[in-house]
Motif scaffolding. Structure first.
Motif, PDB file in Angstrom:
ATOM      1  N   SER A 111      43.262  84.580  28.354  1.00  0.00           N
ATOM      2  CA  SER A 111      44.171  84.315  27.250  1.00  0.00           C
ATOM      3  C   SER A 111      43.992  82.854  26.870  1.00  0.00           C
ATOM      4  CB  SER A 111      45.616  84.594  27.667  1.00  0.00           C
ATOM      5  OG  SER A 111      46.098  83.548  28.483  1.00  0.00           O
ATOM      6  N   GLN A 112      44.740  82.398  25.909  1.00  0.00           N
ATOM      7  CA  GLN A 112      44.611  80.996  25.504  1.00  0.00           C
ATOM      8  C   GLN A 112      45.047  80.043  26.613  1.00  0.00           C
ATOM      9  OE1 GLN A 112      47.390  81.835  22.246  1.00  0.00           O
ATOM     10  NE2 GLN A 112      48.444  79.971  22.833  1.00  0.00           N
ATOM     11  N   HIS A 113      45.759  80.550  27.613  1.00  0.00           N
ATOM     12  CA  HIS A 113      46.237  79.705  28.714  1.00  0.00           C
ATOM     13  C   HIS A 113      45.460  79.927  30.009  1.00  0.00           C
ATOM     14  CE1 HIS A 113      49.504  78.568  26.127  1.00  0.00           C
ATOM     15  NE2 HIS A 113      49.801  79.838  25.942  1.00  0.00           N
ATOM     16  N   PRO A 139      49.542  85.212  34.743  1.00  0.00           N
ATOM     17  CA  PRO A 139      48.340  84.398  34.965  1.00  0.00           C
ATOM     18  C   PRO A 139      47.801  84.657  36.373  1.00  0.00           C
ATOM     19  CG  PRO A 139      50.182  83.058  34.183  1.00  0.00           C
ATOM     20  CD  PRO A 139      50.731  84.412  34.495  1.00  0.00           C
TER      21      PRO A 139
END
Length: 161
Positions: free
Chosen positions: A61-63, A114
């Motif tokens: 993901s973007q993170h 995450p």
């Protein structure tokens, strides 16, 4: 974004999570290679629990890299959608480690986190929660709202596999 939100994955950042998913399959007596999704971008696997099909993805993901576990339950009914949405929201209030959502014409159980700090026991627990909720709710929702349960064949006929 596709049904499961798969994206290309950074192989270095995800290798530990991939090893944990493979360990989960082996602990269940399943060969992870036989349950691999060949068309997933990144890493993806599937398994069945009762009447439910569970999909496990390691993706970026973007993170950073994330673990995403999802299970399609039923197709939204043609009638009584508002009542069904209310039921899904009410059910969400009593779920832990996962949530109900919709995508296009499907109701899904989803869990995502995450991979940073992920340990084997947590991965196992997340897969169990999604599988348990999916197997528990798919038949109940289909019966209560007169909607069709998810199958890959039915999804393909709707163009949403």
């Amino acid at each position: 974004m596709s049904l499961f939100g798969t994206q290309k994955v950074n192989h270095g950042a995800a290798s530990e999570a991939v090893s944990m998913v493979e360990a989960y399959f082996r602990k269940r007596g399943l060969d992870p290679a036989e349950h691999s999704l060949s068309d997933a971008q990144g890493y993806g696997w599937w398994l069945t629990e009762g009447s439910a099909k569970i999909y496990i993805f390691v993706q970026v993901s973007q993170h950073g890299a994330v673990l995403r576990i999802t299970s399609p339950l039923v197709f939204l009914p043609d009638a009584n959608r508002e009542q069904m949405y209310r039921k899904l929201l009410d059910l969400n209030s009593s779920l832990s480690s996962c949530a109900l959502s919709t995508h296009d014409n499907l109701v899904l159980v989803v869990a995502q986190r995450p991979i940073f700090g992920l340990v084997q026991e947590e991965l196992d627990d997340l897969v169990w929660h999604v599988a348990y909720v999916a197997d528990l709710l798919d038949n109940k929702l289909a019966d209560e709202f007169g909607c069709r349960m998810y199958t890959e064949e039915a999804a393909a006929s709707h163009g949403k596999s």
